[in-house]
Every structure is written in structure tokens, then in C-alpha cells.
Design a protein around this motif. Structure first.
Motif: not given
Ligand SMILES: Nc1ncnc2c1ncn2[C@@H]1O[C@H](COP(=O)(O)OP(=O)(O)OP(=O)(O)O)[C@@H](O)[C@H]1O
Ligand SMILES: [Mg+2]
Lengths: 365, 264
Positions: A278-280, A360-365
């Protein structure tokens, strides 16, 4: 301890959609938690995120607004505090000032009508190395000693779950480290499930098997300390557990295990599996300061390289921490171990590099 | 001059102590007097008469007995009532709580003459005959506020985590009260009870308004006697009470010191 194995089978704690509201304010927002028996579980989070409230609901000192609490197979939501086989080490210790140390420790055993309570209480005091203080009053003991008495008073009852609400909060750093080791040793010795509340991330990571990071009444992420540190799921976790450099990225192509992303026009390689499904968009790449290396600009062994200017350097003995300003103005933190490699000076143009699997990769909060 | 500066605190301390103690010493000394006339105001000669016959003054021991009984009864009742009220006020938020707090202060702030007179009016309009009962009611009224105030201070200083710790250690609410709350509040309750007794025992004004024609408390007896002549026995009772109070304080201190020694 022969009972330890038996207790291990029982001490499983399960929270189901547990919620606590104060008027409109949601202190604990329907959390789900499964604490395996015999584990050392840490609840970590910033001040006011609902850790104490959660603990108090488990202890029966606070009534949930919704949800259920299971201890083993038993639903204990509607039982009262004195009926639960759960004990708490209070942040303020809450030792009874009118009773001596032995009577403090024996309080629970006498309530449970244990015949040889004195022997057991003395054993517990020996465990925390305070047997010689049995006849003294709490106020005659130092803070660290009182804390150990509070621990003995809770452990001696062999509860199914032991709740610790920042029990080391009032101690100085040295004593804190000592007590952390002590607590861990005691937990392994007695095999009781420990739920340890703290806002000290280092404490949580050194002591716990599993850490749950809480934020504003929710559990943000749960896992083993190394897993949380290396693969944080959100920016909040990434920054709460240590420091992180976060670069905004866009995925340009995915080929097999590798993917190419771009950040501020620089092409970088990442592991395809690390891209959250999710969150591309609003995707960010995170990299810990100690995973970054200062390398030669011509070094071709590194696939991911960025160049910038050293804007700050602070030497701490074991390492040097640099701030490197990128052409787009962002400052990245780099920690270089003091292992004999050349150190950079303020104002130097440097190249920093990292291994794709460290990111590591994270999406927006 | 240097000597004076060094010892000034000691000297002032001794002077203050003398100021406090001299009236008591006078009471003690004059309990051994054999006055020439009706009044025990001038030293005449040493005698043990009064000590050997403490109830020799007619009616005095009856008055003393009545005062002791009213003091104990009113202190007991107001301690029980006051303690319960103190817990309610110190612990729970309820509608009218701050008003009740204000109400508690009224009996302490009201001048005794006003209170005595208005209580008499009330008792008469209620058709209650003046006597021991009315004195008891009046004494409970003005001592209960002091008990509430003393105990409430103690309740307020109690860490709520202690009671939660007891509950966490398998104590039912009743066990928590008797094993943790009560022992910790007890010094306040004891102080409140002693204060209530002392206030009741030496009250003259309110009592005088509400005593019947035949009820006579010790302070009323002394006051009445001073009109006609003061029996030496009054000084004997005064001495005994003074020594009793000193003994209570001494015992309390000794217990405290022993406990500290055992602890160490
Ligand atoms: N009795 C109460 N009435 C109203 N709000 C409360 C009450 N108790 C707690 N809260 C609120 O619930 C939230 C969570 O409180 P809690 O004590 O669980 O925080 P915490 O995570 O333990 O924080 P800390 O690390 O500071 O101890 C806070 O915002 C607090 O203001
Ligand atoms: Mg807290």
C-alpha cells in the motif's frame, strides 16, 4: 522451579479491541494484543500515548470502555483487581509505609492464605538481594532498593502476568542499567510473563523479546526489537526507535528482486520486497545513520551513492557523527565508527553510500 | 556581650518556657496550700489535705465525672462521624461537596456565645429539655468540625496508589481499608479525638447556655466556686490533668523513639 512450566502454559494475555475513553478523549483506541506466555513484552511509546491506561486496565484498576481481556482462556474483563492473578510494580513503588519490608513483601501471600509466607517472602527478598533489610521500613531504603522491594512484593505471589509501569523511571543511569539486567535475569529465572511499560526505547530493546510501539492510543507496530529497528513500518516507529534519514522517493522500475527508485533526481537501488504494497505514493526511503558509509567518490563497489558537504561533525569517542548537506538542502546524519578510517572535516565534499538491503521503505503517515 | 550573643537563643527559650510553665507551677504549688479563708489565692501554709481528700469539695467530683463522661461520649461520637465525613469529603466528588466544606468551617468560626445562645433557642423551640443530652449534642456539633479538618488533612495526604497496590495484592476493599487506609489515617483520627475531648472538657460558654438547672460540668463548677470561694481540690484536679497530659505526650514520644530505634 517446577511450577514455572505450568505457569508458562497459563500466563497468556490477550486484549481484544480494548478501549478506554475519558469523555470525548480516546486514551486507548481498541487495541489488539497477544502476549505469549513467559515472554518479556515491552509497551513503548511517548508520554500520554495510553501505556499506563492499558496496564491499569489489565490490572483491573481502570475499567475499559469497551473490549475484553483474557488471561489464558478466562475472560477477566469483569473481575475486580483483587481477583486477578496479576501483579503490578507501580511507578511510584507504592510500598506500604507503615509495614516493614518483610510485611510489604508478604502482603499478597497473606491475602492468598499461604501458610509459609515468611519463608517465601524471605526467598523473594534474597532474589532481589535485600534479605538483610527485612525489618526496616520502606523510607529507610534508597530509591533503587525500594524499587527492588516493589518487584519482590509482586513476584513473590507468582502471578500469571507481572505488570511493570516504568519501574526504572526514577533511577539514575547506572542503577538503571544494573536493574535492567537484574530484571531480565529474574524474568528468565521465574518464567512469569512480564509486561514492561517504558518510554525509553533503548530499555525496551535491550530487555524485551517483543516490543509494541504505541502512539495516541493505538499500537503502531509490534515485533522483535531487531525487526522493529531494521524494518520500521512507519516514520513514527523509525524515528522513535533511534534515528533515521528519510528520503522521498518514486519507484521507476522493478526488475526481479531489485527495484530502481529516484530521489531528487538521483537513481537508487532498493530491494523490491521492501516496497510496501500500500501507499505507492508519498513513499520514503529510510536509512539508519550507522548504515551509511563515507566512501571515495570513485568507488564503484557501492550502488547507492549521494554526495554532499559536511555541515557538522561531532566526535563522541566510539564514533563520529556527521551532518551531510545534500544539494537539495536536506541534511543526512552519518555515523562513522572510529575504526581507523579517514575522518572528514567540516566543509569537505564527501560521498556517502549504503547497501540496498540496509534500507527500508515507508509510506506517508 | 559575646557571651550574650552566643546564649541569646537559650535565654529566650528559657524565658518562653517559664512564661508557659509558671501558671501550671502555680496550680501545682497551690494544691498544697491550706488557705486561711475561702479563697485559695494567697499562700498560707503547706498541707496535704486536699490531696488526701480530692473529692472533699462538695459536688466537685460529680461535676468532674460528668465532664469526663460528656468529653468521652462527645469525642467518640464526633470522631466516628467526623472520620466518615472526612473520608467522604477527601475522597469523593459529589454535588454540594464544596458547600459542605464551607459548612464544616461554620462551627469553628462562629463565636461561642452566639452558638450557645442560638443552640438554646433551637432546643427550646424543639421542646428539648436542657441537660446532659443538649450539652452532648452541642459538644458534638462544635467538636466534629475539628475532627473533620484534622482527619481530612491526613486522608488528603494519602497516596491513592497505596490502596491500589493493596487491591492489586488481592485485598478486598474492606481488607484494604483495615490493613492500609486505616493504619495510615489513624494518627489523624487519634489527634482529632484528643482535640475533641479537650475542647469538650474545658468548654464553659456553650455548655453554660445549654445545661439544665441541675447539670453541672467541671468548668461550670470552677466558675461557680470562684464566686463563693475556691476549694483547693480544684488545684489537685488541675495538677493531675496537667501531669496526665505530660504523661501522654511523654509516652507517645517514648514509643516513637523506640520504634525508630527498632527500625534502625
Ligand atoms: N483520569 C483521567 N481523566 C482524563 N484523562 C486521562 C485520565 N487518565 C489518563 N488520561 C489521559 O489518557 C492519556 C493516556 O494516559 P496514560 O497515563 O495512559 O499515558 P502514558 O502512555 O502512560 O504516558 P506517560 O509515559 O507519560 O506515563 C493521556 O492523554 C491522559 O491525559
Ligand atoms: Mg504512564
Amino acid at each position: 522451579m517446577t511450577e514455572a512450566t505450568q505457569r508458562k502454559a497459563q500466563g497468556e494475555l490477550r486484549l481484544v479491541e480494548l478501549e478506554r475513553r475519558y469523555d470525548d478523549f480516546v486514551a486507548v483506541n481498541g487495541i489488539e494484543l497477544d502476549v505469549p506466555p513467559g515472554s518479556f513484552f515491552a509497551l513503548l511509546g511517548p508520554s500520554g500515548c495510553g501505556k499506563t491506561t492499558t496496564l491499569r486496565m489489565i490490572a483491573g484498576l481502570e475499567e475499559p470502555s469497551g473490549g475484553r481481556i483474557f488471561l489464558g482462556t478466562e475472560d477477566i474483563t469483569n473481575t475486580r483487581a483483587h481477583q486477578r492473578r496479576v501483579n503490578t510494580v507501580f511507578q511510584s513503588y507504592a510500598l506500604f509505609p507503615h509495614l516493614n519490608i518483610l510485611d510489604n513483601v508478604g502482603f499478597g501471600l497473606r491475602q492468598l492464605k499461604v501458610a509459609d509466607w515468611k519463608t517465601k517472602a524471605m526467598q523473594a527478598l534474597e532474589l532481589v538481594k535485600l534479605a538483610d533489610r527485612a525489618k526496616q521500613k520502606p523510607r529507610q531504603l534508597s530509591g533503587g532498593m525500594q524499587q527492588r522491594v516493589a518487584l519482590a512484593r509482586a513476584i513473590v505471589n507468582e502471578p500469571e502476568v507481572l505488570l511493570l509501569d516504568e519501574p526504572l523511571g526514577a533511577l539514575d543511569l547506572k542503577l538503571r542499567r544494573e536493574m535492567q539486567i537484574e530484571l531480565k535475569r529474574i524474568q528468565q529465572e521465574v518464567g512469569i510473563t512480564f509486561i514492561h511499560v517504558t518510554h525509553d526505547q533503548e530499555e525496551a530493546m535491550t530487555m524485551a523479546d517483543t516490543v509494541a510501539v504505541m502512539r495516541a492510543g493505538n499500537i503502531e507496530q509490534l515485533g522483535a526489537p531487531a525487526e522493529l529497528y531494521d524494518k520500521p513500518a512507519t516514520a513514527f516507529v523509525a524515528n522513535f526507535l533511534g534515528q533515521s534519514n528519510l528520503l522521498p522517493i518514486e519507484v521507476t522500475s522493478i526488475t526481479g528482486e531489485r527495484a530502481t527508485v529516484s530521489s531528487h533526481g538521483t537513481s537508487l537501488v532498493v530491494e523490491a520486497a521492501a516496497i510496501p504494497s500500500e501507499a505507492p505514493d508519498g513513499l520514503r526511503l529510510g536509512i539508519r545513520p550507522e548504515k551509511l558509509r563515507l566512501v571515495e567518490a570513485t568507488d564503484t563497489t557501492w550502488t547507492n551513492k549521494l554526495s554532499g558537504e559536511v555541515s557538522d561533525a561531532s566526535f563522541t569517542g566510539v564514533s563520529t557523527t556527521y551532518l551531510v548537506r545534500m544539494p537539495w538542502g536536506q541534511e543526512l546524519t552519518v555515523t562513522q565508527p572510529n575504526d581507523g578510517t579517514a575522518r572528514a572535516e567540516l566543509g569537505d565534499q564527501v560521498t556517502i553510500a549504503w547497501d540496498p538491503h540496509h534500507a527500508f521503505m515507508i509510506g506517508v503517515d | 556581650m559575646r557571651w550574650l550573643r552566643k546564649n541569646l537563643i537559650v535565654i529566650i527559650g528559657l524565658l518562653v518556657m517559664a512564661y508557659i510553665l509558671i501558671p501550671n507551677i502555680v496550680v501545682v504549688v497551690f494544691s498544697f496550700n491550706k488557705p486561711a479563708g475561702h479563697y485559695n489565692y494567697e499562700w498560707s501554709q503547706f498541707s496535704l489535705d486536699a490531696w488526701l481528700d480530692p473529692c472533699g469539695a462538695p459536688g466537685m467530683c460529680d461535676a468532674l465525672g460528668l465532664s469526663l463522661w460528656i468529653g468521652i461520649a462527645s469525642a467518640t461520637i464526633s470522631t466516628i462521624m467526623g472520620t466518615m465525613a472526612a473520608f467522604a469529603l477527601g475522597r469523593y466528588r459529589f454535588i454540594g461537596r464544596s458547600f459542605t466544606n464551607l459548612l464544616v468551617f461554620f462551627p469553628m468560626a462562629t463565636p461561642e456565645v452566639v452558638m450557645g445562645a442560638s443552640l438554646l433557642t433551637l432546643f427550646i423551640s424543639m421542646g428539648l429539655e436542657s441537660g446532659q443530652t443538649t450539652i452532648l449534642i452541642a459538644h458534638i456539633l462544635f467538636t466534629v468540625s475539628f475532627v473533620i479538618t484534622t482527619v481530612k488533612a491526613r486522608v488528603a495526604s494519602l497516596d491513592p496508589a497505596l490502596e491500589q497496590a493493596a487491591a492489586d495484592l488481592y485485598a478486598t476493599p474492606a481488607q484494604t481499608f483495615w490493613k492500609v487506609t486505616f493504619p495510615l489515617v489513624a494518627p489523624g483520627i487519634g489527634a482529632g479525638a484528643l482535640l475533641a475531648f479537650a475542647l469538650s472538657f474545658d468548654d464553659y460558654i456553650v455548655t453554660n447556655f445549654n445545661a439544665g438547672a441541675t447539670t453541672l460540668t467541671f468548668p461550670m463548677f470552677v466558675w461557680g466556686a470562684s464566686q463563693r470561694g475556691t476549694p483547693v481540690q480544684i488545684n489537685v484536679i488541675g495538677t493531675v490533668m496537667f501531669l496526665g497530659a505530660v504523661a501522654i505526650v511523654g509516652i507517645a514520644q517514648a514509643i516513637g523513639a523506640r520504634r525508630r530505634k527498632v527500625d534502625a
